[in-house]
Enzyme design. Structure first.
Site, PDB file in Angstrom:
ATOM      1  N   ASP A 152      -6.947 -11.468  -0.736  1.00 25.09           N
ATOM      2  CA  ASP A 152      -7.565 -11.054  -2.005  1.00 25.09           C
ATOM      3  C   ASP A 152      -8.072 -12.223  -2.851  1.00 25.09           C
ATOM      4  O   ASP A 152      -8.862 -12.021  -3.767  1.00 25.09           O
ATOM      5  CB  ASP A 152      -6.550 -10.269  -2.851  1.00 25.09           C
ATOM      6  N   CYS A 164       0.828  -1.213   0.000  1.00 23.48           N
ATOM      7  CA  CYS A 164       0.000   0.000   0.000  1.00 23.48           C
ATOM      8  C   CYS A 164       0.860   1.261   0.000  1.00 23.48           C
ATOM      9  O   CYS A 164       0.363   2.355  -0.259  1.00 23.48           O
ATOM     10  CB  CYS A 164      -0.920   0.024   1.221  1.00 23.48           C
TER      11      CYS A 164
END
Ligand code: NAD
Length: 553
Positions: free
Chosen positions: A281, A42
């Site tokens: 994910d 991120c």
């Protein structure tokens, strides 16, 4: 107990660390096909943009740290290529080309998601990049240091926005090309419109509602051919068109996939094989509000799921319930955030809802450093339960979305938000916090103290009534809704008969800048015998955002 974890980033690293805290004797093997474990994916755009100065700052935890502190056998450059469920063996390929079998008692798949690479001609041009891992970031960095001046970003989701800011910080001309008619399609369009305006103020060109049909080569640099004509010559192209769960290994092993394409798991994150777990994910989750299966790839859920797997392996009944998609993104000086369902989603599901818009300040408006935010809150019309919220603003967005996220998770109602007690001093909030305001406005609506009209109903709904502007003359001269009658709020009491005559028994649609003065006007009119009075939700501010989002041809 021999636990083999495939993938060493968010879910995988959390699982390994938690497993060790549960048990000193377990053998924990963590296989990572890349060269890094537990890196801060991120943070990648922020290193490119220069906020995170040191590249090493992104390497939160090194393989050595994991070996020494967690006592895990970490093997980077090792890819799991097949699962033999019968014999409980994982086939592994090392980056030196050696293949071997790794036995497991419990296998944990945390393989994440892979960037979607659109099947465009020329997509393999050497100046076309993605931004998912450290090598991707290094490759972009190399081009930037060779004096790149312009970039096109395909896709205006999270990575598109963060990269646009980063590349502008590095002095590049930046163009965003987005398939949908708005940026950040997760948000409702009128909230996203505020961000688009800000991006453009910051020098980012936004080409919305189109895509790219191919990438040609122009003297070694990419030339983007836009669908429907036009082209863009740039120094680099970034693909930020979303991600797809990495389910190849799971699928080949016969594990069940859900309708969304993610791996199906139970509440303990077990796949259809009870000795194999999956997290992050790559898994299908249940949407908190809609109850539908969904793919919601976010770091928070991945970390918590990894932890839950370790708990369950060691006998705890910890369970993962659902994902509500709480997310936040910085876009230059603005912040946008969402939790729960959007209006688009509720409409698609034909789910009844009420909506309100507010423009409160991040903290007391008289204390420096604040600005009004644009809040949209959706709730159940029967019981007032919060279904979702979106905010675009500057300061104080993060804490308000987090409180609303908790409200969604705990099934709280607008009535309960009237009553929450939050920290206040002028630099931090307001005595009536935006969260309380959501409670007040939402409860007023449900109790019938106020009725709204909405920007998306103009001009059809208002055609049969009187539009009443209660702002000042100056504000009216600057901008007003066509055919509206101006009666400033401080003159309304004396001029009530004029309004009665002009409305002639028809509904009165009031508005002001944000909805506060027009609310007072509604109350005043009601007390004077008007029984059809409606307040423009969010006032001029929301109205204009809506008009920008859906320009009338
Ligand atoms: P995304 O899903 O956020 O955005 C992809 C965008 O690309 C969408 O707006 C989509 O409409 C657009 N698009 C798709 N195909 C296109 C095409 N052919 N032409 C033009 N536009 C196209 O995905 P992302 O930005 O690639 O980010 C990937 C993932 O990374 C996200 O799903 C998220 O989980 C994660 N992430 C989250 C954050 C955060 O929470 N702040 C930040 C960065 C990344």
């Amino acid at each position: 107990m021999r636990i083999v974890i495939v993938g060493g980033v968010a879910a995988g690293a959390s699982c390994a660390a938690r497993a060790r805290r549960h048990n000193e004797d377990a053998q924990i093997v963590m296989l990572e096909k890349g060269d890094y474990v537990s890196f801060a994916n991120c943070g990648l755009p922020y290193h490119i943009g220069g906020e995170i100065k040191k590249r090493d700052g992104l390497l939160i935890v090194t393989p050595d740290y994991f070996r020494e502190t967690v006592g895990a056998d970490v093997r980077v450059g090792h890819e799991a290529i097949a699962i033999d469920r019968e014999s409980h063996n994982l086939r592994v390929l090392s980056d030196e080309g050696a293949e071997y079998d790794e036995p497991y008692d419990r296998l944990v798949l945390c393989q994440g998601a892979a960037p979607v690479i659109p099947g465009l001609p020329g997509v393999d041009h050497p100046r076309v990049f993605k931004l998912r891992d450290i090598p991707d970031m290094d490759a972009i960095e190399e081009v930037l240091s060779s004096n790149a001046r312009s970039a096109a970003i395909i896709g205006a989701g999270y990575i598109g926005l963060e990269a646009a800011e980063a590349l502008r910080h590095r002095g590049l001309e930046v163009t965003l090309v987005e398939l949908e008619g708005q940026i950040m399609p997760l948000l409702d369009a009128e909230i996203a419109a505020d961000l688009t305006q800000h991006l453009e103020e910051k020098g980012v060109s936004c080409i919305l509602g189109t895509s790219v049909e191919g990438i040609a080569d122009a003297g070694g640099l990419p030339e983007l051919k836009l669908l429907g004509g036009g082209s863009l010559n740039v120094d680099l192209v970034l693909l930020a068109t979303g991600v797809r769960p990495s389910t190849g290994l799971a699928h080949a092993a016969g594990l069940d996939l859900g309708a969304t394409g993610g791996v199906k798991v139970d509440r303990h994150m077990r796949t259809s094989d009870s000795d194999i777990y999956a997290a992050g994910d790559m898994v299908e989750v249940t949407d908190t509000v809609t109850g539908e299966p969904a793919l919601i790839p976010l770091a928070g859920p991945a970390n918590r799921q990894g932890r839950i797997i370790a708990d369950h392996i060691f006998g705890r009944e910890t369970a993962y319930s659902n994902t509500q998609g709480t997310a936040i993104v910085k876009c230059f000086d603005m912040v946008a955030a969402i939790t729960g369902a959007s209006e688009k989603t509720l409409k698609r599901l034909d789910r009844p809802y009420q909506k309100i818009y507010l423009h409160p300040y991040g903290h007391a408006s008289y204390y420096p450093g604040t600005a009004a935010m644009h809040m949209k809150v959706l709730f159940d019309p029967q019981d007032g339960r919060i279904l979702g919220a979106q905010i675009a603003g500057r300061d104080g967005v993060d804490k308000r979305i987090d409180i609303l996220a908790l409200a969604v998770r705990k099934g709280m109602t607008v009535y309960e938000l009237e009553d929450v007690e939050l920290a206040y001093a002028p630099p931090f909030g307001s005595a009536k916090d935006p969260i309380n305001m959501v409670g007040f406005v939402g409860s007023n609506l449900l109790r019938g103290d106020i009725e709204f009209w909405y920007a998306d109903e103009y001009p059809q709904r208002t055609a049969g009534g009187l539009i009443l502007d209660v702002r000042t003359r100056k504000e009216y001269a600057d901008w007003h809704i066509q055919d509206s009658l101006l009666v400033p709020i401080n003159e309304l009491r004396e001029r009530i008969d004029e309004v009665r005559e002009a409305s002639d028994g028809k509904p009165v649609y009031t508005y002001c800048l944000t909805g506060i003065r027009s609310y007072l006007a509604c109350c005043m009119l009601k007390h004077n015998g008007f029984n059809q009075v409606f307040n423009l939700a969010g006032g001029r501010k929301t109205f204009e955002s809506y008009q920008r989002a859906f320009p009338r041809l």
